[in-house]
Design a protein around this motif. Structure first.
Motif, mmCIF file in Angstrom:
data_model
loop_
_atom_site.group_PDB
_atom_site.id
_atom_site.type_symbol
_atom_site.label_atom_id
_atom_site.label_comp_id
_atom_site.label_asym_id
_atom_site.label_seq_id
_atom_site.Cartn_x
_atom_site.Cartn_y
_atom_site.Cartn_z
ATOM 1 N N HIS A 168 35.060 49.215 31.311
ATOM 2 C CA HIS A 168 34.263 49.675 32.454
ATOM 3 C C HIS A 168 34.567 48.873 33.704
ATOM 4 C CE1 HIS A 168 31.356 52.872 31.503
ATOM 5 N NE2 HIS A 168 31.760 52.590 30.286
ATOM 6 N N ALA A 169 34.700 47.551 33.527
ATOM 7 C CA ALA A 169 34.963 46.682 34.670
ATOM 8 C C ALA A 169 36.324 47.022 35.286
ATOM 9 C CB ALA A 169 34.912 45.220 34.232
ATOM 10 N N ALA A 172 36.187 50.424 36.952
ATOM 11 C CA ALA A 172 35.330 50.434 38.148
ATOM 12 C C ALA A 172 36.107 49.869 39.331
ATOM 13 C CB ALA A 172 34.055 49.631 37.897
ATOM 14 N N VAL A 173 36.821 48.783 39.108
ATOM 15 C CA VAL A 173 37.597 48.167 40.185
ATOM 16 C C VAL A 173 38.746 49.083 40.610
ATOM 17 C CG1 VAL A 173 39.134 46.237 40.749
ATOM 18 C CG2 VAL A 173 36.945 45.811 39.594
ATOM 19 N N LEU A 226 41.520 41.589 35.824
ATOM 20 C CA LEU A 226 41.064 42.177 37.082
ATOM 21 C C LEU A 226 41.961 41.820 38.265
ATOM 22 C CD1 LEU A 226 37.223 41.667 36.560
ATOM 23 C CD2 LEU A 226 38.488 43.811 36.405
ATOM 24 N N PRO A 236 27.342 43.295 45.530
ATOM 25 C CA PRO A 236 28.133 42.461 44.613
ATOM 26 C C PRO A 236 29.332 43.214 44.028
ATOM 27 C CG PRO A 236 25.794 42.247 44.115
ATOM 28 C CD PRO A 236 25.918 43.289 45.187
ATOM 29 N N GLU A 237 29.101 44.492 43.627
ATOM 30 C CA GLU A 237 30.206 45.226 42.996
ATOM 31 C C GLU A 237 31.320 45.533 43.985
ATOM 32 O OE1 GLU A 237 26.982 46.171 43.117
ATOM 33 O OE2 GLU A 237 26.736 48.350 43.210
ATOM 34 N N PHE A 262 34.194 47.470 25.458
ATOM 35 C CA PHE A 262 33.567 48.517 26.270
ATOM 36 C C PHE A 262 33.302 47.996 27.680
ATOM 37 C CE2 PHE A 262 29.653 50.389 27.927
ATOM 38 C CZ PHE A 262 29.847 51.755 27.727
ATOM 39 N N PHE A 263 32.755 46.801 27.737
ATOM 40 C CA PHE A 263 32.429 46.174 29.017
ATOM 41 C C PHE A 263 33.683 45.987 29.869
ATOM 42 C CE2 PHE A 263 32.082 42.299 31.541
ATOM 43 C CZ PHE A 263 30.930 42.551 32.267
ATOM 44 N N ALA A 291 33.337 42.374 44.352
ATOM 45 C CA ALA A 291 34.196 42.211 43.180
ATOM 46 C C ALA A 291 35.390 43.155 43.278
ATOM 47 C CB ALA A 291 33.404 42.490 41.910
ATOM 48 N N ALA A 292 35.123 44.379 43.675
ATOM 49 C CA ALA A 292 36.206 45.367 43.722
ATOM 50 C C ALA A 292 37.206 45.035 44.826
ATOM 51 C CB ALA A 292 35.630 46.762 43.916
#
Ligand SMILES: Nc1ncnc2c1ncn2[C@@H]1O[C@H](COP(=O)(O)OP(=O)(O)OP(=O)(O)O)[C@@H](O)[C@H]1O
Ligand SMILES: [Mg+2]
Lengths: 255, 414
Positions: free
Chosen positions: A107-108, A111-112, A168, A78-79, A103-104, A82-83
């Motif tokens: 991170h998102a 991460a991407v 994103l 899944p990640e 914070f969330f 998304a990326a």
């Protein structure tokens, strides 16, 4: 280069635990720049499709294929999906107690960026970006400090989903009932946000029961989805027709 | 019992009252012995046969070439004290006003310790405290004199090297006199492959209107055993706040035996544990409300993975005349693997009628919906799990009164 962003061929998928089949021989191709809308009765399997595309472990692909920018999606976590640029605005965004929204989101975003070999944003850079987006989507500083989605109203949750879309910058956005629970002004904010992001290089898959959002985002294709696959495809006129006559005629015809 | 046959020369041989105490302790320990799976208070965390056969009582003077005299590198000012291999190796030179810190044997020699040593518990009920008394070989006598408000914590760092498998019996007597306020930090660690047994007893006397914040971080070596008893007596308006952090270890048990002896005495015990291998963490509490208007509150949360085991035993006792008392207790655990195990034993003994008491316990796995939501935003599964675990334990860290200490503990833990 093919403009095909998403190519779903004869896809079947079901619930992992029970094996019950929900998606049945579905075909759908979405090219870069296109906007597709899916409409269909409750329980038809629309949200399930969104989860199968994004890799939720509750569902398992049993047949057919799905490719995104040439990648076989079934082979990706899944990640990774998304990326690579698939974004899902969820019908019911998940509350995470103990994790603040800010914070969330940081991170998102990082991460991407990391997955795509881009330098991660430091706190100052991220906050600058976040503040401008928060203003655009009328998300208050207080909401950003609160635990993500915890105690947010239905409309607040949906606005935050679209804020994430805008942060994103995915290639494909799946909006599952992004319009439900929104007041008139919030619907405008959401529609404007989506339209601002949307261009010839990215695509939209909108799942909805209402025409309001579609009138503002103007789909190129409207699909009627029933019993796990598409039974009819048309344009905005098909959606208008559905609004007056409902699904009855189409469901009977497809049997 | 092979332990009792060890040939040792411990201090205090020519001090009759103290020799008498040691002998009594030997007799009791020889009779009650080590807890077994049948010992109620230890049934979830009993010792394997050889846990105590191999460690040796080491009465030789401290010698090692480590950095055992160095000052700590904490991110805040503290009164530094160090135990290396179970021996005191460093006590800060400049003590703040109103603080007395002396090696225990000195206070035994001059008899000052007499009103406090072994005065807060009954050895019959605590086998390891009996053992600790029988072979007591190091410790501190700490007094925060009346009215003193310490502006920095007292930091006890216990470190073990891997040279000898030793049993360290350490006793700290902490007296917080009337109206005084202090923070005590205990930090236990050991070299990676070190094998040892730390047997710690703290006797803590909180005076009228006094406050003690007691932080404990247990990060012992993987092969180590750690057993600690915090025996606490609290007078009127006094407060004892404990914050216990357990990391990996073969077996770590921290038992808080707290008596609220006079009106308005209060105790708070917060704890977190996180184990991923095959160790056991045991947090045991026994809070005894012996007077009216006394309050206690406990929150313990754990995360278990691998073959680890978490134990929480929480007893709240409310005596017949302890009216208008509150006692709350909550234990929760995340169990992340099929082979991990959690045992929880809450016990309420309420003999008064006008009281508010509650206990709760729950265990579960990480929330799959939350994990997927994070993954769907590009956050890798492992990172998402870590975020959820931290959020879970953070609820406890947020209860710590001293944010600098809490931050330091969290950084070296999460
Ligand atoms: N994890 C699951 N476990 C059991 N049943 C499920 C699960 N997920 C989906 N279903 C069932 O599959 C069917 C399709 O559900 P889905 O949520 O995809 O419908 P939908 O088309 O999005 O409906 P709505 O318009 O109401 O949102 C429903 O009957 C639903 O109850
Ligand atoms: Mg749905």
């Amino acid at each position: 280069m093919t403009p095909k962003l998403l190519e779903i061929k004869d896809l079947s998928a079901g619930i992992t635990e029970s094996g019950k089949e929900i998606i049945k021989h579905l075909n759908l191709t979405i090219n870069s720049g296109e906007t597709h809308a899916i409409m269909g009765p409750n329980g038809a399997g629309k949200s399930t499709l969104s989860y199968v595309l994004t890799g939720k472990p509750d569902y398992t692909v049993t047949g057919g294929s799905m490719h995104f920018c040439g990648h076989d999606l079934t082979a990706l976590k899944p990640e990774e999906r998304a990326a690579l640029g698939i974004f899902l605005s969820m019908q019911a965004p998940v509350e995470i107690p103990g994790v603040t929204t800010q914070f969330f989101l940081k991170h998102a975003v990082n991460a991407v960026r990391k997955y795509n070999n881009l330098p991660e944003l430091d706190t100052a850079e991220f906050l600058k970006l976040l503040r401008s987006k928060a203003k655009e989507f009328e998300v208050s500083a207080d909401m950003l400090k609160r635990e993500i989605n915890v105690g947010f109203s239905g409309g607040e949750k949906k606005r935050l989903e679209i804020l994430q879309l805008s942060l994103l910058q995915p290639k494909l956005a799946i909006l599952d009932e992004a319009d439900s629970g929104l007041d008139i002004d919030a619907l405008k904010i959401v529609a404007n946000g989506v339209n601002q992001w949307h261009n010839n290089d990215n695509s939209l898959l909108i799942i909805t029961h209402h025409l309001d959002l579609l009138r503002q985002i103007k789909p190129d294709f409207v699909h009627i989805y029933a019993d796990g696959h598409i039974i009819r495809t048309g344009g905005m006129a098909l959606a208008e027709e559905l609004e007056t006559s409902g699904y009855k005629n189409y469901l009977e015809a497809s049997i | 019992m092979s332990l009792l046959k060890q040939n040792t020369a411990l201090f205090g041989e020519n001090i009759p009252w103290f020799e008498g105490l040691r002998e009594k302790a030997c007799t009791i320990f020889a009779r009650i012995g080590l807890p077994t799976a049948k010992t109620e208070a230890w049934k979830y965390s009993y010792f394997k046969e050889d846990a105590l056969n191999k460690p040796q009582i080491d009465s030789t003077p401290h010698q090692c070439d480590g950095h055992c005299h160095d000052e700590s590198n904490l991110p805040f000012l503290a009164v530094d004290i160090k135990y290396c291999n179970g021996k005191l190796t460093h006590i800060a030179h400049d003590l703040p006003c109103g603080v007395i810190i002396r090696p225990l044997y000195e206070a035994i020699e001059d008899g000052e310790i007499k009103p406090y040593l072994n005065k807060s518990f009954d050895m019959e009920e605590f086998p390891f405290a009996a053992l600790n008394t029988a072979f007591l070989d190091e410790g501190l006598f700490i007094v925060i004199t009346a009215g003193t408000v310490l502006n920095m914590p007292i930091y006890l760092h216990y470190h073990q090297h891997h040279d000898v498998n030793r049993l360290s019996n350490i006793r700290n007597i902490v007296v917080v006199e009337k109206g005084a306020k202090a923070t005590l930090i205990e930090h236990f660690d050991g070299e990676n492959d070190a094998q040892y047994f730390d047997n710690i007893v703290n006797e803590i006397y909180v005076g009228t209107g006094a406050i003690l914040q007691h932080y404990k971080q247990q990060n012992e070596a993987q092969k180590a055993h750690h057993v600690a008893l915090n025996s606490v007596l609290i007078k009127a308006d006094g407060q004892y706040n404990a914050f216990i952090v357990h990391g990996e270890c073969t077996l770590a048990r921290t038992e808080s035996y707290v008596r609220l002896t006079q009106e308005n005495a209060a105790a708070e015990i917060n704890g977190v544990y996180r184990l991923e291998q095959n160790g056991i963490s045991d947090i045991t509490t026994n809070i005894r409300h012996l007077a009216p208007h006394t309050n206690s509150d406990q929150l313990v949360k754990g995360v278990l993975d691998g073959k680890a085991k978490g134990v929480f035993q929480g007893q709240i006792h409310i005596a017949p005349d302890a009216q208008q008392t509150t006692g709350y207790q909550l234990h929760r655990a995340l169990v992340l693997s099929d082979e991990a195990e959690v045992d929880c034993k809450p016990e309420l003994e309420i003999f008064a009628d006008d009281v508010k008491c509650s206990h709760g316990a729950a265990s579960g796995d990480l929330d799959a919906e939350q994990l997927f939501y994070m993954q769907a935003r590009g956050i890798p599964l492992q990172e998402a799990r870590q975020i959820l675990i931290e959020a879970y334990l953070n609820e406890v860290f947020e209860k710590a009164k001293d944010s600098a200490v809490a931050e330091w503990m969290k950084d070296s833990y999460l």
